[in-house]
Design a protein around this motif. Structure first.
Motif, short mmCIF file in Angstrom:
data_model
loop_
_atom_site.label_atom_id
_atom_site.label_comp_id
_atom_site.label_asym_id
_atom_site.label_seq_id
_atom_site.Cartn_x
_atom_site.Cartn_y
_atom_site.Cartn_z
N LYS A 146 0.83 -1.19 0.00
CA LYS A 146 0.00 0.00 0.00
C LYS A 146 0.87 1.25 0.00
CE LYS A 146 -3.69 2.30 2.59
NZ LYS A 146 -4.54 2.25 3.81
N THR A 147 0.62 2.14 -0.97
CA THR A 147 1.26 3.45 -1.00
C THR A 147 0.18 4.50 -0.83
OG1 THR A 147 1.07 3.74 -3.40
CG2 THR A 147 2.99 2.52 -2.60
N SER A 148 0.55 5.76 -1.01
CA SER A 148 -0.44 6.83 -0.86
C SER A 148 -1.52 6.80 -1.93
CB SER A 148 0.26 8.19 -0.89
OG SER A 148 0.96 8.36 -2.13
N SER A 149 -1.22 6.12 -3.06
CA SER A 149 -2.18 6.15 -4.16
C SER A 149 -2.50 4.78 -4.76
CB SER A 149 -1.65 7.04 -5.30
OG SER A 149 -0.40 6.55 -5.78
N GLN A 150 -1.87 3.71 -4.27
CA GLN A 150 -2.07 2.41 -4.87
C GLN A 150 -2.15 1.31 -3.81
OE1 GLN A 150 1.43 2.84 -7.67
NE2 GLN A 150 0.09 1.63 -9.00
N TYR A 151 -2.81 0.23 -4.18
CA TYR A 151 -2.74 -1.01 -3.40
C TYR A 151 -2.49 -2.14 -4.40
CZ TYR A 151 -3.62 -4.73 -0.08
OH TYR A 151 -3.48 -5.83 0.72
N ILE A 152 -1.36 -2.82 -4.26
CA ILE A 152 -0.91 -3.82 -5.23
C ILE A 152 -0.76 -5.17 -4.55
CG2 ILE A 152 0.97 -4.48 -6.79
CD1 ILE A 152 1.59 -1.47 -7.04
N ILE A 153 -1.23 -6.22 -5.21
CA ILE A 153 -1.02 -7.58 -4.74
C ILE A 153 0.11 -8.20 -5.56
CG2 ILE A 153 -2.03 -9.87 -4.42
CD1 ILE A 153 -3.26 -7.82 -2.61
N LEU A 154 1.12 -8.71 -4.89
CA LEU A 154 2.25 -9.33 -5.57
C LEU A 154 2.13 -10.84 -5.57
CD1 LEU A 154 5.45 -7.34 -4.47
CD2 LEU A 154 4.05 -7.04 -6.51
N LYS A 155 2.61 -11.46 -6.64
CA LYS A 155 2.70 -12.90 -6.74
C LYS A 155 4.17 -13.31 -6.64
CE LYS A 155 -1.30 -13.13 -9.86
NZ LYS A 155 -1.77 -13.52 -11.22
N PRO A 156 4.46 -14.56 -6.28
CA PRO A 156 5.86 -14.99 -6.19
C PRO A 156 6.61 -14.73 -7.49
CG PRO A 156 4.43 -16.63 -5.21
CD PRO A 156 3.52 -15.63 -5.86
N GLY A 157 7.83 -14.20 -7.34
CA GLY A 157 8.65 -13.87 -8.50
C GLY A 157 8.43 -12.47 -9.02
#
Length: 389
Positions: free
Chosen positions: A272-283
């Motif tokens: 989570k940043t001030s403007s985004q929410y990102i889901i990461l996958k392995p790699g």
């Protein structure tokens, strides 16, 4: 310098050697020449391309230093090298390993003195402000805070065990900091493992209360988080929050690096940043420049991102300026550059981090348009003189 009479034969042997195609008898013939005293001079005269010459010269340095190649890894790496036009160093992680304790026969030409690698050292700051030098502390009990026992285990790592709640007066926090030239591993109260690279820190409660587990870091830290679906684990760094439920990931957020890199090894994390929410996958790796609201996600080689944790340097088409920042942190040295030196020249290579700095510099120097001088705790980086090539 005269051209050897068997120039064509040596050229053929050298090229087959680089391709891994020598027969047993050819290998014996090649070794007899390659390990001879005049090989370093004749290598220049047998008609190899600049890239072939650099690879062969590096192989000779490895031979003198007692470095062994693992052929499978080498064959995997060469296609990547061929595609990188700006590559200077040809040395793959996992392909070249130093035998521990084997002396180096040939040191960097400009080394006034050598510098030993970093090691297992850190400072623990307790909740009451007391500081403990962990590398100078005996194994066993260190302190008890909030019903939690803090101890240094037999393997030298720090651990927190015991009570499930902090003192009634509120949460108690500890901080572990590594200096330049330091690395340290600790196990938090929930069983989560944190490994700190040089010039890094982690600030954390001695016990996790409530519905979440939160820590703050600087520098570079690798985590192996214990799964607890009811209490997510959160890491705060430079305005970002990385949240996971039970996984392995690495965060590189040094102040002197232009970007923050968060790499997922196993499991799943949310960033989570001030403007985004990102889901990461392995790699995958999240890359965010300081002051830039946009975070990019790229696919990466996990082996690259975790090289430091596995006690290796690994430079994958990396600018020299970035390489020297790593050297500065691990060997606790300052770096000075010759005016006008090209800091963006890219290198591809690797070596165990437990090599003396002269071994790292020697390979950069032999295979690239660069030379070094070591003066106390300062390394000077200069353009290679043409008559040194």
């Amino acid at each position: 310098m005269t051209v050897p009479s068997n120039r064509n034969r040596l050229q053929k042997l050298a090229r087959n050697y680089l391709k891994g195609k020598l027969t047993v008898s050819e290998q014996q013939e090649f070794d007899e020449w390659f390990l001879s005293e005049d090989a370093e001079e004749t290598i220049l005269e047998i008609g190899l391309t600049p890239l072939e010459h650099k690879r062969l010269m590096l192989a000779r340095i490895h031979s003198e230093a007692g470095i062994v190649r693992q052929e499978a890894r080498r064959r995997w790496l060469w296609p990547r090298i061929a595609a990188a036009a700006s590559v200077i160093i040809i040395l793959s992680y996992g392909a070249f390993l130093l035998f521990p304790g084997k002396p180096v026969k040939k040191q960097a030409a400009h080394a006034i003195q050598d510098i030993a690698p970093g090691g297992n050292k850190a400072i623990l700051t307790l909740a009451n402000g007391e500081k403990v030098q962990l590398n100078g502390t005996k194994n066993g009990f260190i302190a008890q805070q909030g019903g939690v026992t803090i101890a240094k285990r037999e393997d030298g790592q720090l651990s927190y065990t015991g009570g499930q709640a902090a003192a009634a007066s509120g949460e108690l926090f500890n901080t572990v900091e590594t200096p330049r030239g330091g690395k340290y591993q600790l196990t938090l109260a929930d069983g989560t493992i944190a490994i700190l690279d040089a010039a890094s820190s982690i600030h954390y409660p001695v016990a996790f209360n409530g519905d979440q587990r939160s820590v703050q870091i600087t520098g570079q830290v690798y985590f192996e988080v214990v799964h607890d679906a009811r209490r997510p684990f959160k890491v705060s760094v430079k305005g970002q929050v990385i949240e996971d439920l039970g996984t392995k990931f690495n965060i590189n957020a040094y102040d002197d690096e232009p970007v923050i890199r968060t790499t997922l090894v196993e499991g799943s994390i949310g960033l989570k940043t001030s403007s985004q929410y990102i889901i990461l996958k392995p790699g995958q790796q999240a890359v965010n420049s300081t002051g830039n609201p946009v975070t990019n996600v790229v696919a990466v080689d996990i082996e690259d991102a975790l090289a430091w944790k596995n006690d290796n340097f690994l430079f994958n088409n990396e600018p020299l300026e970035s390489i020297m920042r790593k050297i500065s942190r691990w060997y606790d040295v300052d770096i000075q550059y010759q005016k006008g030196f090209n800091l963006k020249e890219s290198y591809l290579g690797g070596l165990t981090r437990y090599s003396n700095v002269s071994q790292v510099l020697k390979m950069l120097e032999i295979t690239g348009e660069v030379r070094f001088e070591i003066d106390g705790k300062t390394i000077r980086v200069m353009q290679k003189k043409r008559n040194n090539i």
